[in-house]
Every structure is written in C-alpha cells, then in structure tokens.
Design a protein around this motif. Structure first.
Motif, PDB file in Angstrom:
ATOM      1  N   LYS A 170     -10.168  -7.676   1.126  1.00  0.00           N
ATOM      2  CA  LYS A 170      -8.798  -7.566   1.647  1.00  0.00           C
ATOM      3  C   LYS A 170      -8.239  -8.955   1.959  1.00  0.00           C
ATOM      4  CE  LYS A 170      -7.949  -2.942   2.823  1.00  0.00           C
ATOM      5  NZ  LYS A 170      -9.177  -2.343   2.427  1.00  0.00           N
ATOM      6  N   CYS A 171      -9.101  -9.831   2.470  1.00  0.00           N
ATOM      7  CA  CYS A 171      -8.686 -11.215   2.742  1.00  0.00           C
ATOM      8  C   CYS A 171      -8.310 -11.901   1.434  1.00  0.00           C
ATOM      9  CB  CYS A 171      -9.816 -12.012   3.375  1.00  0.00           C
ATOM     10  SG  CYS A 171     -10.485 -11.319   4.889  1.00  0.00           S
ATOM     11  N   ALA A 172      -9.200 -11.764   0.445  1.00  0.00           N
ATOM     12  CA  ALA A 172      -9.020 -12.481  -0.822  1.00  0.00           C
ATOM     13  C   ALA A 172      -7.792 -11.983  -1.568  1.00  0.00           C
ATOM     14  CB  ALA A 172     -10.260 -12.303  -1.689  1.00  0.00           C
ATOM     15  N   LEU A 173      -7.471 -10.706  -1.417  1.00  0.00           N
ATOM     16  CA  LEU A 173      -6.392 -10.121  -2.222  1.00  0.00           C
ATOM     17  C   LEU A 173      -5.047 -10.090  -1.505  1.00  0.00           C
ATOM     18  CD1 LEU A 173      -8.401  -7.276  -3.964  1.00  0.00           C
ATOM     19  CD2 LEU A 173      -7.563  -9.401  -4.991  1.00  0.00           C
ATOM     20  N   LEU A 174      -5.003 -10.587  -0.276  1.00  0.00           N
ATOM     21  CA  LEU A 174      -3.728 -10.574   0.457  1.00  0.00           C
ATOM     22  C   LEU A 174      -2.630 -11.309  -0.329  1.00  0.00           C
ATOM     23  CD1 LEU A 174      -1.972 -10.055   2.926  1.00  0.00           C
ATOM     24  CD2 LEU A 174      -3.055 -12.000   4.056  1.00  0.00           C
ATOM     25  N   SER A 175      -2.915 -12.509  -0.774  1.00  0.00           N
ATOM     26  CA  SER A 175      -1.880 -13.279  -1.493  1.00  0.00           C
ATOM     27  C   SER A 175      -1.509 -12.604  -2.812  1.00  0.00           C
ATOM     28  CB  SER A 175      -2.367 -14.706  -1.757  1.00  0.00           C
ATOM     29  OG  SER A 175      -3.605 -14.683  -2.446  1.00  0.00           O
ATOM     30  N   TYR A 176      -2.501 -12.008  -3.462  1.00  0.00           N
ATOM     31  CA  TYR A 176      -2.251 -11.296  -4.731  1.00  0.00           C
ATOM     32  C   TYR A 176      -1.263 -10.152  -4.503  1.00  0.00           C
ATOM     33  CZ  TYR A 176      -3.173  -8.369  -8.811  1.00  0.00           C
ATOM     34  OH  TYR A 176      -3.026  -7.588  -9.928  1.00  0.00           O
ATOM     35  N   LYS A 177      -1.485  -9.391  -3.421  1.00  0.00           N
ATOM     36  CA  LYS A 177      -0.607  -8.240  -3.120  1.00  0.00           C
ATOM     37  C   LYS A 177       0.809  -8.733  -2.821  1.00  0.00           C
ATOM     38  CE  LYS A 177      -3.518  -4.627  -2.867  1.00  0.00           C
ATOM     39  NZ  LYS A 177      -4.889  -4.898  -2.486  1.00  0.00           N
ATOM     40  N   VAL A 178       0.920  -9.833  -2.080  1.00  0.00           N
ATOM     41  CA  VAL A 178       2.247 -10.354  -1.745  1.00  0.00           C
ATOM     42  C   VAL A 178       2.948 -10.835  -3.020  1.00  0.00           C
ATOM     43  CG1 VAL A 178       3.516 -12.117  -0.441  1.00  0.00           C
ATOM     44  CG2 VAL A 178       1.561 -10.968   0.608  1.00  0.00           C
ATOM     45  N   LEU A 179       2.203 -11.488  -3.897  1.00  0.00           N
ATOM     46  CA  LEU A 179       2.803 -11.965  -5.157  1.00  0.00           C
ATOM     47  C   LEU A 179       3.286 -10.784  -6.002  1.00  0.00           C
ATOM     48  CD1 LEU A 179       3.437 -14.275  -7.150  1.00  0.00           C
ATOM     49  CD2 LEU A 179       1.136 -13.948  -8.085  1.00  0.00           C
ATOM     50  N   LYS A 180       2.463  -9.757  -6.130  1.00  0.00           N
ATOM     51  CA  LYS A 180       2.860  -8.576  -6.919  1.00  0.00           C
ATOM     52  C   LYS A 180       4.102  -7.938  -6.323  1.00  0.00           C
ATOM     53  CE  LYS A 180       0.118  -8.640 -10.189  1.00  0.00           C
ATOM     54  NZ  LYS A 180       0.092  -8.289 -11.597  1.00  0.00           N
ATOM     55  N   ASP A 181       4.146  -7.876  -5.005  1.00  0.00           N
ATOM     56  CA  ASP A 181       5.301  -7.318  -4.308  1.00  0.00           C
ATOM     57  C   ASP A 181       6.543  -8.178  -4.616  1.00  0.00           C
ATOM     58  OD1 ASP A 181       6.557  -5.594  -2.633  1.00  0.00           O
ATOM     59  OD2 ASP A 181       5.987  -6.633  -0.788  1.00  0.00           O
ATOM     60  N   ALA A 182       6.377  -9.483  -4.559  1.00  0.00           N
ATOM     61  CA  ALA A 182       7.497 -10.399  -4.819  1.00  0.00           C
ATOM     62  C   ALA A 182       8.043 -10.222  -6.242  1.00  0.00           C
ATOM     63  CB  ALA A 182       7.048 -11.838  -4.595  1.00  0.00           C
TER      64      ALA A 182
END
Ligand code: FES
Length: 122
Positions: A106-118
């Motif tokens: 969950k830590c590692a994928l936080l930025s990935y999720k935000v980027l996908k959302d963006a």
C-alpha cells in the motif's frame, strides 16, 4: 541485484527525491492518502501534445511511499500518455525491486494510485 542494493536505491530516492516540489499551473493536480497511516502524496502534471512534459510531487510518509513516488516520476517523465496509462502496478513494483508485505505494498503503490487518478480524465 541483491536486496541490499535495491534497499540502497530506495533509501537514496527517499533522501534525495527526484522531481520533488510544487508545480505552478499544472495541467492536473491530484492528492491521495494511504488510509492505513494517513501518509499522503500530491502529484502535479504538465501534459502537452499527448505527453507528460513535466511532473512533480510533494508528500509525507514512510521511506517506501516517498521513494516509490520519486522512482515513479522518473519512469513517466517525458513519456507518452498512452504508455504511462498502460503501466501496471507490477511495473513500479519491479522497479522498486524488493519483496513487500501487503501493508508495505500500500505504501509502494500510493503514488501509482494517485497518478492513475490524475490521468483518469485523459
Ligand atoms: Fe504510510 Fe507507508 S507507512 S505510506
């Protein structure tokens, strides 16, 4: 590479994050938090001609979340939107290169999720 070398890579990105800081007049800005701990990441994108011309991030959190954001920004900067949208979670995880427990994922994928959302509107 051994885990030690990957750990060093992660710590180096944590200590000296790439593309860290606020962007003036981004095309899109998105934030997200890890519900388990409240740590957060904000991503700023400058999108032009179907490319991510520039990217910045700010945030606070553990070494994995912040390093992973730094590594992700390097993976997508200057790249075509289509390519970036095609990146999967495993592309980022393999760039990090270490085995992670579910909580650390969950830590590692936080930025990935935000980027996908963006990028969801593009
Ligand atoms: Fe909060 Fe890792 S402990 S994102």
């Amino acid at each position: 590479m051994s885990n030690d070398i990957y750990m060093e890579f992660i710590l180096e990105n944590y200590r000296n994050p790439k593309n860290y800081g606020v962007m003036d007049n981004p095309t899109v800005k998105k934030s997200g938090a890890n519900p388990l701990c409240g740590d957060d990441i904000t991503i700023y994108l400058k999108i032009e001609n179907g490319k991510i011309q520039d990217i910045r991030f700010t945030g606070k959190g553990c070494a994995i979340s912040q390093a992973s954001a730094s590594i992700l920004t390097e993976m997508v900067k200057g790249k075509d939107l289509e390519y970036v949208k095609s990146l999967g979670e495993n592309d980022l995880l393999s760039a990090l290169g270490i085995e992670l427990s579910p909580a650390r994922l969950k830590c590692a994928l936080l930025s990935y999720k935000v980027l996908k959302d963006a990028l969801s509107g593009f």
